[in-house]
Write a protein that holds these residues in place. Structure first.
Motif, mmCIF file in Angstrom:
data_model
loop_
_atom_site.group_PDB
_atom_site.id
_atom_site.type_symbol
_atom_site.label_atom_id
_atom_site.label_comp_id
_atom_site.label_asym_id
_atom_site.label_seq_id
_atom_site.Cartn_x
_atom_site.Cartn_y
_atom_site.Cartn_z
ATOM 1 N N UNK A 1 79.399 -76.421 -24.833
ATOM 2 C CA UNK A 1 79.006 -77.802 -25.069
ATOM 3 C C UNK A 1 78.825 -78.561 -23.754
ATOM 4 N N UNK A 2 77.659 -78.415 -23.336
ATOM 5 C CA UNK A 2 77.420 -78.941 -21.918
ATOM 6 C C UNK A 2 77.846 -80.205 -21.776
ATOM 7 N N UNK A 3 77.772 -81.102 -22.653
ATOM 8 C CA UNK A 3 77.950 -82.458 -22.422
ATOM 9 C C UNK A 3 79.522 -82.754 -21.912
ATOM 10 N N UNK A 4 80.515 -81.767 -22.396
ATOM 11 C CA UNK A 4 81.770 -81.846 -22.016
ATOM 12 C C UNK A 4 81.849 -81.642 -20.503
ATOM 13 N N UNK B 1 70.499 -78.819 -6.021
ATOM 14 C CA UNK B 1 71.699 -79.192 -6.676
ATOM 15 C C UNK B 1 72.735 -79.738 -5.514
ATOM 16 N N UNK B 2 73.454 -81.015 -5.792
ATOM 17 C CA UNK B 2 74.278 -81.304 -4.700
ATOM 18 C C UNK B 2 75.600 -80.445 -5.059
ATOM 19 N N UNK B 3 76.419 -80.774 -4.071
ATOM 20 C CA UNK B 3 77.786 -80.078 -3.938
ATOM 21 C C UNK B 3 78.441 -80.124 -5.408
ATOM 22 N N UNK B 4 78.584 -81.238 -5.823
ATOM 23 C CA UNK B 4 79.124 -81.460 -7.110
ATOM 24 C C UNK B 4 78.280 -81.007 -8.403
ATOM 25 N N UNK B 5 77.071 -80.741 -8.340
ATOM 26 C CA UNK B 5 76.444 -80.214 -9.334
ATOM 27 C C UNK B 5 76.198 -78.823 -9.403
ATOM 28 N N UNK B 6 76.564 -78.160 -8.097
ATOM 29 C CA UNK B 6 76.670 -76.953 -8.069
ATOM 30 C C UNK B 6 77.845 -76.350 -8.855
ATOM 31 N N UNK B 7 79.141 -77.023 -8.545
ATOM 32 C CA UNK B 7 80.576 -76.873 -9.114
ATOM 33 C C UNK B 7 80.227 -76.948 -10.614
ATOM 34 N N UNK B 8 79.509 -78.193 -10.995
ATOM 35 C CA UNK B 8 79.646 -78.012 -12.604
ATOM 36 C C UNK B 8 78.738 -77.160 -13.236
ATOM 37 N N UNK C 1 85.452 -65.816 -20.544
ATOM 38 C CA UNK C 1 86.171 -65.048 -19.780
ATOM 39 C C UNK C 1 87.730 -64.963 -20.067
ATOM 40 N N UNK C 2 88.191 -63.847 -19.230
ATOM 41 C CA UNK C 2 89.517 -63.807 -19.514
ATOM 42 C C UNK C 2 90.407 -63.965 -18.285
ATOM 43 N N UNK C 3 89.500 -63.519 -17.207
ATOM 44 C CA UNK C 3 90.065 -63.918 -15.702
ATOM 45 C C UNK C 3 89.040 -64.629 -15.160
ATOM 46 N N UNK C 4 89.219 -65.826 -14.509
ATOM 47 C CA UNK C 4 88.237 -66.587 -14.053
ATOM 48 C C UNK C 4 88.495 -66.764 -12.239
ATOM 49 N N UNK C 5 87.502 -66.617 -11.588
ATOM 50 C CA UNK C 5 87.775 -66.461 -10.134
ATOM 51 C C UNK C 5 87.020 -67.585 -9.602
ATOM 52 N N UNK C 6 87.838 -68.617 -8.964
ATOM 53 C CA UNK C 6 87.001 -69.841 -8.540
ATOM 54 C C UNK C 6 86.947 -69.781 -6.657
ATOM 55 N N UNK C 7 85.853 -69.356 -6.391
ATOM 56 C CA UNK C 7 85.457 -69.184 -5.059
ATOM 57 C C UNK C 7 85.404 -70.764 -4.210
ATOM 58 N N UNK C 8 86.395 -71.031 -3.688
ATOM 59 C CA UNK C 8 86.368 -72.270 -2.969
ATOM 60 C C UNK C 8 85.637 -73.610 -3.972
ATOM 61 N N UNK C 9 86.093 -73.712 -5.039
ATOM 62 C CA UNK C 9 85.525 -74.572 -5.901
ATOM 63 C C UNK C 9 85.720 -75.980 -5.367
ATOM 64 N N UNK C 10 86.526 -76.285 -4.497
ATOM 65 C CA UNK C 10 87.086 -77.504 -3.987
ATOM 66 C C UNK C 10 86.193 -77.801 -2.697
ATOM 67 N N UNK D 1 87.238 -83.876 -6.687
ATOM 68 C CA UNK D 1 87.972 -82.656 -6.999
ATOM 69 C C UNK D 1 88.953 -82.839 -7.903
ATOM 70 N N UNK D 2 89.744 -84.367 -8.599
ATOM 71 C CA UNK D 2 90.369 -84.274 -9.669
ATOM 72 C C UNK D 2 89.655 -83.949 -10.798
ATOM 73 N N UNK D 3 88.238 -84.376 -10.977
ATOM 74 C CA UNK D 3 87.562 -84.174 -12.024
ATOM 75 C C UNK D 3 87.337 -82.497 -12.297
ATOM 76 N N UNK D 4 86.945 -82.108 -11.256
ATOM 77 C CA UNK D 4 86.701 -80.464 -11.358
ATOM 78 C C UNK D 4 88.155 -79.689 -11.836
ATOM 79 N N UNK D 5 89.176 -80.236 -11.291
ATOM 80 C CA UNK D 5 90.454 -79.676 -11.569
ATOM 81 C C UNK D 5 90.938 -79.966 -12.981
ATOM 82 N N UNK D 6 90.619 -81.174 -13.345
ATOM 83 C CA UNK D 6 90.926 -81.724 -14.749
ATOM 84 C C UNK D 6 89.789 -80.490 -15.898
ATOM 85 N N UNK D 7 88.718 -80.531 -15.495
ATOM 86 C CA UNK D 7 87.721 -79.456 -16.328
ATOM 87 C C UNK D 7 88.429 -78.086 -16.364
ATOM 88 N N UNK D 8 88.729 -77.528 -15.026
ATOM 89 C CA UNK D 8 89.311 -76.148 -15.040
ATOM 90 C C UNK D 8 90.475 -76.216 -15.909
#
Lengths: 236, 318
Positions: free
Chosen positions: A108-111, A127-134, A145-154, A162-169
């Motif tokens: 559900x992309x709206x999330x 894409x802006x930096x934030x859009x890329x992360x999303x 996934x069972x294992x997620x690797x986030x490469x420099x998501x911050x 950052x707080x928003x992305x961390x919350x989504x994670x």
């Protein structure tokens, strides 16, 4: 979930990783800290099976199977999902078309995206930096996934985003025992995700692994990565 | 999805299955038009043996759809077509040329002239779908009279073994053309030669080529703009190699004969970056699926077309 034994990796004739050992159990969050060029991205690329990285020794086990000779897509389908730091542009293909091709379950992309117009844009084009992360997060989530690797998501995010992305994670990605390997060289995201284990990588080696991320981060903040080798406080 | 079952003219091999005129629209087999309409004789590029004649005299609200099919092995078609759009009429044409099966070893030659009279406007969608052993040689000339507009979209995604596509556009005063050639080679030899003559003051022409070289294909494109008067033109030629043994040769040519003309070009040929493949494979796509997706994105969007119950779409080949 993931077990790496004595892994050594070369790229373009240079030894980058030198005897890496790492074990991530189901549902655990691990953070891998290290300065630029310490080998963090090489490790993620090797876990994914990118051909640029030649394994010269060691093994990688995922859910008990040695995946060292598996192609990239087999690893992805088995449940390893990487969110890229600098994802390349895929011209002429919209994010929704890519999701349609790759998602193993409905996301559900709206999330993730308030502005769903992002779905109609070409993948990572302008894409802006934030859009890329999303975009990365939505794609990764679709892989179930069972294992997620986030490469420099911050990287490149201000504290609010950052707080928003961390919350989504935390609340969208890490459900039902999903494990996380978080690659970063900034410490702020640790506060939001509170990893079970934090590792410090320097010049292709993990020189320290600790359950006390606060202590490690304080030390790095105070003395810098170069002092890590000598730091008496890091070891558990 | 466009449906060519509504084709106004349909020829299979040498047999005309359908040729339907309507009020304000004359559709005839070329031979008949040549025989019955004297004025067409100077306009056909040659005395026709087969093919179609389309004359649009009044505004219509549906597309002019024609379909030329080869269904029998070793058939050789020699078509001579003529399309005339009268003054200030706006039209859309869907022109399909295809082989019903993949290995018919057929030959499709088509020569034609399309005339847009003063103020007329035409969107001309030209779809080719051929078999692996076919030889295809279209040679079309577009005459754009004063203030007319042409958008020409040519797509050959399932290319034949040998494709020689020649296109000439003569653009008169204040007319404009926007030409898009899209071709994907799979073991194919493709030669594209297009020339836009900006013959009138204020004429404008944009030509865009997108070529994908797959499996052992050899693609050669010479794209030319000749600015004879004060005019504007641009060539945009791009090639993508997706196979080690494929070759693409792009030659943009700008010939400027008027000092007030502004003509520019850009051209590039590249391979798919390893990074892009890694990215898509890490999403679970195989290498071939990733290559196909990148190639499809490069070639651009298309609307699938139904012909005789079969869907014509590049996505079916990916």
């Amino acid at each position: 979930m993931l077990k790496i034994n004595n892994l050594s990796v070369e790229t373009k004739g240079r030894k980058i990783l030198k005897g890496i050992n790492l074990e991530i159990k189901k549902g655990e969050i691990h953070a891998l800290l290290g300065p630029n060029a310490s080998g963090k991205t090489t490790l993620t690329g090797t876990i994914m099976g990118f051909a640029d990285y030649k394994v010269s020794g060691g093994e990688i086990f995922f859910q008990g199977e040695n995946i060292i000779n598996w192609p990239i897509e087999k690893r992805a389908k088995a449940g390893i999902a990487l969110a890229f730091q600098y994802p390349p542009a895929v011209k002429g293909i919209t994010l929704s078309q890519l999701l349609e091709k790759t998602s193993q379950r409905k996301v559900t992309v709206k999330e993730f995206i308030a502005d769903t117009k992002l779905l109609d844009r070409e993948v990572n084009v302008g894409f802006s930096g934030g859009e890329r992360k999303i975009s990365e997060m939505v794609q990764v989530m679709g892989l179930n996934p069972k294992l997620v690797i986030l490469d420099e998501i911050d990287a490149g995010l201000d504290l609010k985003n950052l707080a928003k992305v961390a919350d989504l994670v935390k609340n969208k990605l890490l459900l039902n025992g999903v494990s996380l390997l978080l690659i970063t060289h900034r410490g702020e995201i640790l506060r939001f995700l509170e990893p079970n284990v934090v590792h410090v990588m320097l010049k292709g080696k993990i020189i320290c692994s600790s359950h006390h991320w606060r202590k490690v981060w304080r030390t790095i903040n105070k003395f810098g990565y170069e002092k890590c080798k000598q730091c008496p406080f890091l070891a558990d | 999805m466009k449906n060519a079952n509504n084709a106004l003219f349909w020829q299979i091999d040498h047999q005309i299955k359908k040729s339907e005129s309507q009020e304000g629209l004359v559709i005839l087999p070329s031979r008949q038009a040549y025989k019955e309409l004297d004025w067409t004789r100077n306009l056909f590029v040659d005395k026709p043996k087969e093919g179609y004649f389309v004359w649009l005299k009044k505004q219509i609200d549906f597309p002019l759809t024609t379909c030329i099919t080869i269904a029998s092995p070793k058939t050789t078609q020699n078509l001579t077509n003529l399309l005339v759009i009268e003054k200030n009429i706006k039209a859309e044409a869907n022109v399909v040329c295809n082989a019903a099966e993949k290995s018919l070893c057929a030959t499709h030659r088509a020569q034609g002239r399309l005339i847009l009279k003063k103020g007329a406007s035409l969107v001309y969608n030209h779809f080719h779908q051929w078999g692996e052993e076919d030889f295809v040689n279209p040679d079309y000339e577009f005459i754009l009279k004063e203030n007319s507009r042409l958008a020409y979209n040519y797509r050959s995604i399932a290319s034949p073994k040998d494709l020689r596509l020649k296109t000439t556009i003569v653009s008169q005063k204040n007319s404009s053309c926007n030409i898009n050639f899209v071709a994907r080679g799979l073991g194919s030899k493709i030669a594209i030669e297009d020339t836009v003559f900006l013959r009138g003051v204020g004429a404008r022409g944009i030509v865009k080529l997108r070529l994908v070289g797959g499996k052992d294909s050899q693609i050669k494109a010479v794209s030319k703009i000749v600015a004879e008067k004060e005019s504007l033109g641009h060539l945009d030629c791009q090639g993508l190699l997706i196979n080690e043994k494929a070759e693409i040769s792009l030659t943009p040519q700008l010939i400027v004969q008027n000092k007030k003309a502004q003509i520019t070009h850009e051209a590039s040929v590249g391979r798919i970056a390893e990074e892009s493949l890694n990215y898509l494979r890490s999403r679970g796509l195989t290498e071939d699926e990733a290559i196909d997706l990148i190639a499809a994105g490069f070639l651009g969007e298309e609307e699938p077309l139904v012909i005789g119950g079969r869907i014509i779409s590049s996505k079916l080949y990916m």
